[in-house]
Scaffold this active site. Structure first.
Site, PDB file in Angstrom:
ATOM      1  N   LYS A 258      18.276  -4.342   0.276  1.00 23.61           N
ATOM      2  CA  LYS A 258      17.133  -3.444   0.548  1.00 23.61           C
ATOM      3  C   LYS A 258      15.821  -4.208   0.516  1.00 23.61           C
ATOM      4  CE  LYS A 258      14.450  -0.131  -2.211  1.00 23.61           C
ATOM      5  NZ  LYS A 258      13.620  -0.995  -3.053  1.00 23.61           N
ATOM      6  N   ASN A 259      15.585  -4.956  -0.540  1.00 20.27           N
ATOM      7  CA  ASN A 259      14.261  -5.552  -0.691  1.00 20.27           C
ATOM      8  C   ASN A 259      14.035  -6.732   0.253  1.00 20.27           C
ATOM      9  OD1 ASN A 259      13.511  -3.579  -2.446  1.00 20.27           O
ATOM     10  ND2 ASN A 259      13.859  -4.769  -4.306  1.00 20.27           N
TER      11      ASN A 259
ATOM     12  N   ASP B 248      15.332  -4.684 -11.981  1.00 23.82           N
ATOM     13  CA  ASP B 248      16.003  -3.640 -11.203  1.00 23.82           C
ATOM     14  C   ASP B 248      17.444  -3.398 -11.669  1.00 23.82           C
ATOM     15  OD1 ASP B 248      13.669  -3.376  -9.810  1.00 23.82           O
ATOM     16  OD2 ASP B 248      14.319  -4.533  -8.071  1.00 23.82           O
TER      17      ASP B 248
ATOM     18  N   ARG C 238      17.641   6.241  -1.303  1.00 17.94           N
ATOM     19  CA  ARG C 238      16.619   5.350  -0.727  1.00 17.94           C
ATOM     20  C   ARG C 238      17.088   3.908  -0.735  1.00 17.94           C
ATOM     21  NH1 ARG C 238      10.965   7.946  -2.490  1.00 17.94           N
ATOM     22  NH2 ARG C 238      10.241   6.668  -0.781  1.00 17.94           N
TER      23      ARG C 238
ATOM     24  N   CYS D 277       3.699   4.647  -9.444  1.00 16.58           N
ATOM     25  CA  CYS D 277       3.678   5.346 -10.705  1.00 16.58           C
ATOM     26  C   CYS D 277       5.031   5.907 -11.097  1.00 16.58           C
ATOM     27  CB  CYS D 277       2.656   6.490 -10.659  1.00 16.58           C
ATOM     28  SG  CYS D 277       1.820   6.701 -12.214  1.00 16.58           S
TER      29      CYS D 277
ATOM     30  N   ARG E 209       7.071   2.349  -0.861  1.00 10.20           N
ATOM     31  CA  ARG E 209       6.298   1.267  -1.460  1.00 10.20           C
ATOM     32  C   ARG E 209       6.128   0.117  -0.454  1.00 10.20           C
ATOM     33  NH1 ARG E 209       2.907   0.530  -5.466  1.00 10.20           N
ATOM     34  NH2 ARG E 209       2.811  -1.649  -6.039  1.00 10.20           N
TER      35      ARG E 209
ATOM     36  N   ARG F   2       1.051   0.662 -10.503  1.00 10.28           N
ATOM     37  CA  ARG F   2       1.633  -0.422  -9.707  1.00 10.28           C
ATOM     38  C   ARG F   2       0.524  -0.990  -8.823  1.00 10.28           C
ATOM     39  NH1 ARG F   2       7.616   1.090  -7.603  1.00 10.28           N
ATOM     40  NH2 ARG F   2       7.471  -1.088  -6.960  1.00 10.28           N
ATOM     41  N   PRO F   3      -0.270  -1.906  -9.362  1.00  6.53           N
ATOM     42  CA  PRO F   3      -1.445  -2.384  -8.625  1.00  6.53           C
ATOM     43  C   PRO F   3      -1.080  -3.315  -7.474  1.00  6.53           C
ATOM     44  CG  PRO F   3      -1.229  -3.571 -10.695  1.00  6.53           C
ATOM     45  CD  PRO F   3      -0.098  -2.588 -10.655  1.00  6.53           C
ATOM     46  N   ILE F   4      -2.042  -3.497  -6.525  1.00 13.69           N
ATOM     47  CA  ILE F   4      -1.848  -4.490  -5.453  1.00 13.69           C
ATOM     48  C   ILE F   4      -3.039  -5.453  -5.416  1.00 13.69           C
ATOM     49  CG2 ILE F   4      -0.291  -3.087  -4.037  1.00 13.69           C
ATOM     50  CD1 ILE F   4      -2.731  -2.644  -2.126  1.00 13.69           C
ATOM     51  N   ASP F   5      -3.683  -5.640  -6.575  1.00 11.66           N
ATOM     52  CA  ASP F   5      -4.871  -6.506  -6.616  1.00 11.66           C
ATOM     53  C   ASP F   5      -4.558  -7.943  -6.188  1.00 11.66           C
ATOM     54  OD1 ASP F   5      -3.465  -6.198  -9.250  1.00 11.66           O
ATOM     55  OD2 ASP F   5      -4.668  -7.967  -9.718  1.00 11.66           O
ATOM     56  N   GLN F   6      -3.357  -8.433  -6.484  1.00 10.80           N
ATOM     57  CA  GLN F   6      -3.035  -9.822  -6.127  1.00 10.80           C
ATOM     58  C   GLN F   6      -2.849  -9.988  -4.610  1.00 10.80           C
ATOM     59  OE1 GLN F   6      -3.111 -12.385  -8.501  1.00 10.80           O
ATOM     60  NE2 GLN F   6      -3.981 -10.640  -9.594  1.00 10.80           N
TER      61      GLN F   6
HETATM   62  N1  EPU Z   1       1.383  -6.746 -10.303  1.00  5.79           N
HETATM   63  C1  EPU Z   1       0.027  -6.821 -10.494  1.00  5.79           C
HETATM   64  N2  EPU Z   1      -0.768  -6.940  -9.370  1.00  5.79           N
HETATM   65  C2  EPU Z   1      -0.268  -6.980  -8.116  1.00  5.79           C
HETATM   66  C3  EPU Z   1       1.121  -6.908  -7.936  1.00  5.79           C
HETATM   67  C4  EPU Z   1       1.926  -6.787  -9.062  1.00  5.79           C
HETATM   68  O1  EPU Z   1      -0.467  -6.778 -11.609  1.00  5.79           O
HETATM   69  O2  EPU Z   1      -1.045  -7.088  -7.155  1.00  5.79           O
HETATM   70  C5  EPU Z   1       2.260  -6.623 -11.484  1.00  5.79           C
HETATM   71  C6  EPU Z   1       3.043  -5.322 -11.493  1.00  5.79           C
HETATM   72  O3  EPU Z   1       2.287  -4.285 -12.091  1.00  5.79           O
HETATM   73  C7  EPU Z   1       4.271  -5.703 -12.273  1.00  5.79           C
HETATM   74  C8  EPU Z   1       4.495  -7.166 -11.898  1.00  5.79           C
HETATM   75  O4  EPU Z   1       3.256  -7.634 -11.383  1.00  5.79           O
HETATM   76  O5  EPU Z   1       4.009  -5.620 -13.647  1.00  5.79           O
HETATM   77  C9  EPU Z   1       5.575  -7.423 -10.858  1.00  5.79           C
HETATM   78  O6  EPU Z   1       5.331  -6.608  -9.704  1.00  5.79           O
HETATM   79  P1  EPU Z   1       5.822  -7.043  -8.242  1.00  5.79           P
HETATM   80  O7  EPU Z   1       4.645  -7.154  -7.363  1.00  5.79           O
HETATM   81  O8  EPU Z   1       6.734  -8.227  -8.370  1.00  5.79           O
HETATM   82  O9  EPU Z   1       6.660  -5.774  -7.808  1.00  5.79           O
HETATM   83  P2  EPU Z   1       6.739  -5.113  -6.365  1.00  5.79           P
HETATM   84  O10 EPU Z   1       6.611  -6.177  -5.325  1.00  5.79           O
HETATM   85  O11 EPU Z   1       5.841  -3.942  -6.281  1.00  5.79           O
HETATM   86  C10 EPU Z   1       9.288  -5.489  -6.052  1.00  5.79           C
HETATM   87  C11 EPU Z   1      10.478  -4.624  -5.790  1.00  5.79           C
HETATM   88  C12 EPU Z   1      10.800  -3.815  -7.037  1.00  5.79           C
HETATM   89  C13 EPU Z   1      11.041  -4.762  -8.217  1.00  5.79           C
HETATM   90  C14 EPU Z   1       9.842  -5.707  -8.386  1.00  5.79           C
HETATM   91  C15 EPU Z   1      10.083  -6.772  -9.456  1.00  5.79           C
HETATM   92  C16 EPU Z   1      10.303  -4.161  -3.426  1.00  5.79           C
HETATM   93  C17 EPU Z   1      10.003  -3.189  -2.337  1.00  5.79           C
HETATM   94  N3  EPU Z   1      10.173  -3.736  -4.673  1.00  5.79           N
HETATM   95  O12 EPU Z   1       8.210  -4.610  -6.361  1.00  5.79           O
HETATM   96  O13 EPU Z   1      12.021  -3.171  -6.736  1.00  5.79           O
HETATM   97  O14 EPU Z   1      11.187  -4.008  -9.402  1.00  5.79           O
HETATM   98  O15 EPU Z   1       9.581  -6.375  -7.149  1.00  5.79           O
HETATM   99  O16 EPU Z   1      11.213  -7.516  -9.159  1.00  5.79           O
HETATM  100  O17 EPU Z   1      10.693  -5.290  -3.163  1.00  5.79           O
HETATM  101  C18 EPU Z   1      13.599  -1.464  -6.761  1.00  5.79           C
HETATM  102  O18 EPU Z   1      14.175  -2.032  -5.835  1.00  5.79           O
HETATM  103  O19 EPU Z   1      14.099  -0.521  -7.417  1.00  5.79           O
HETATM  104  C19 EPU Z   1      12.250  -1.884  -7.119  1.00  5.79           C
HETATM  105  C20 EPU Z   1      11.420  -1.136  -7.792  1.00  5.79           C
END
Ligand code: EPU
Length: 432
Positions: A22-23, A308, A400, A117, A93, A123-127
């Site tokens: 999926k991812n 996960d 999903r 949430c 997402r 779940r921020p996207i600041d990075q």
């Molecule tokens: N984070 C920040 N700022 C950012 C992005 C992330 O502070 O801009 C923090 C998050 O709050 C979290 C950590 O960094 O504490 C890791 O977040 P990451 O960005 O790695 O997560 P994601 O990309 O939103 C993906 C998977 C998730 C999986 C995480 C961690 C997808 C679509 N989603 O999420 O998968 O838990 O990586 O491995 O690829 C799932 O499949 O059930 C799922 C939730």
């Protein structure tokens, strides 16, 4: 609306074929937006997150043809950089990958802020945004939309250091940088298998990405990506989920179409718990008598234990002999599901980021709900291990990310059915 009814206590025997990841798929499909020409992508999982993403791309002008159940031809020559359907984008997402893809291709993107949430935290996207700005984009958030515009119409390569190891930011910046002018370095990058898979996809379409799978990724921007063939990797987490199901319910199952090395972080823990795992070229044989030993684990970015898989492993640890501790090292809060396990007789208490589990001898069937995708899979596992009948609602979450979970489990002897239920049994909840 549907719910699952599970009569537990039956060991599992037979074979399960794992679907595409999926991812990986939700990153590769937006990447196809950047390609001039047709991409034939194989091993795409049939799950609702993928269907929603394909719908968004079609609405933006993409031409998608189904070759067979798991193979699509995607031609995005006709895509325009226009805002796609807000409601649809807000539902998944992974729609945030459209920002990187559109910015890379058109120098402009307008995409709904991803929902979030569901784990109970932010779940921020600041990075992601910090990286786009470093590459020369103006980025603002207006009326729930992220609006990004590259100064001069094209992004420029940059050195970006991620403050947290983020899968999403690494992927989004890799997408954007592939068509930027000059070289981009992403430092402190995530190393998950799907990051390597996306880099392989982009490189096979003409991108120049090195170092994916390490913590520094170098991307030399190219002027164009061309069409081609690609097959996504198997889903490490789907495989891990079935490994955990067999470990808890007992039995012997050959899990096929996997990359065993991607499962090491999961199988070492199962072995510590007394489960036998034999690895072959592209399959693993898991055997368990259902008698598990306690263990401790902490979730971390790859190659650490995956967040996960946290709910699924914690669920079977509730039935292990002794006391286990689980520490969530990635998300602030991913324990909402533990309230459901209490209804089945688990002894699990959450203190901040740690859950302390005292093993009990059995689960008893109950009415429980899936509160997100992986927690939902954990509820199914709990039902398979329980004495009596368990009803799981909120299964739209599970669907999903898991292709035909009911069919795959029935094929190995589980007594699980999917039945229609009243809408009010499935409350509307937020985003995976
Ligand atoms: N984070 C920040 N700022 C950012 C992005 C992330 O502070 O801009 C923090 C998050 O709050 C979290 C950590 O960094 O504490 C890791 O977040 P990451 O960005 O790695 O997560 P994601 O990309 O939103 C993906 C998977 C998730 C999986 C995480 C961690 C997808 C679509 N989603 O999420 O998968 O838990 O990586 O491995 O690829 C799932 O499949 O059930 C799922 C939730």
């Amino acid at each position: 609306m549907t719910k699952y009814i599970i009569k537990g206590g039956k060991p599992l025997h037979g074979e399960i074929e794992i679907s595409g990841a999926k991812n990986a798929a939700v990153a590769i499909i937006p990447a196809a937006l950047m390609v001039s020409g047709t991409c034939r992508i194989e091993n795409i999982p049939q799950i609702s997150d993928v269907t929603m993403l394909l719908n968004i791309i079609e609405m933006m002008g993409g031409d998608i043809r189904t070759v067979d159940r798991h193979t699509m031809d995607i031609d995005c020559a006709g895509v325009k950089s226009v805002p796609a359907d807000f409601e649809l984008m807000h539902k998944i997402r992974a729609s945030y990958y459209l920002i990187g893809a559109l910015l890379g291709r058109f120098g402009r993107a307008e995409v709904a802020m991803p929902g979030g949430c569901n784990f109970g935290g932010v779940r921020p996207i600041d990075q992601h945004i910090k990286g786009f700005i470093a590459m020369g984009a103006d980025v603002s958030v207006r009326n729930g939309m992220v609006v990004a515009q590259a100064k001069g119409g094209r992004l420029r390569g940059a050195s970006i250091y991620l403050d947290v190891v983020s899968v999403g930011a690494t992927i989004n910046l890799m997408l954007a940088a592939s068509l930027a002018q000059g070289v981009t370095y992403i430092e402190n990058a995530a190393k998950e298998p799907h990051i390597v898979d996306l880099a392989n996809f982009l490189n096979s379409m003409g991108a120049d990405i090195r170092g994916a799978g390490t913590n520094v990724i170098k991307i030399r921007g190219v002027n164009e990506l061309r069409g081609g063939f690609y097959s996504t990797i198997p889903d490490q987490i789907e495989a891990g989920t079935y490994l955990a199901a067999v470990a808890g319910a007992g039995g012997e199952v050959l899990i096929k179409n996997v990359i065993p090395k991607h499962l090491n972080c999961i199988t070492v823990k199962l072995e510590e718990m007394g489960v036998s795992v034999k690895k072959f070229g592209d399959s693993v044989l898991v055997s368990s008598d259902g008698k598990l030993r306690a263990t401790n684990f902490k979730t971390m970015p790859y190659p650490g234990f995956p967040t996960d898989m946290q709910p699924q492993l914690a669920t079977i640890l509730c039935l292990a002999k002794g006391t286990s501790t689980v520490t969530e090292g990635v998300w602030d809060n991913r324990y909402k599901y533990t309230d459901e396990l209490l209804k089945m007789g688990a002894n699990i208490r959450v203190e901040g980021r740690t859950a302390v589990i005292d093993g009990v001898s059995e689960f008893t069937g109950a009415h429980i709900k899936a509160c997100d995708l992986r927690a939902g899979a954990a509820m199914v596992i709990a039902g398979l291990c329980a004495n009596g009948t368990t009803e799981v609602t909120g299964v739209n979450y599970i669907e999903r990310g898991y292709e035909d979970i009911v069919g795959k489990l029935r094929a190995v002897g589980a007594d699980i059915i999917s039945v229609q239920c009243a809408d009010d049994e499935n409350e509307v909840r937020d985003i995976v």
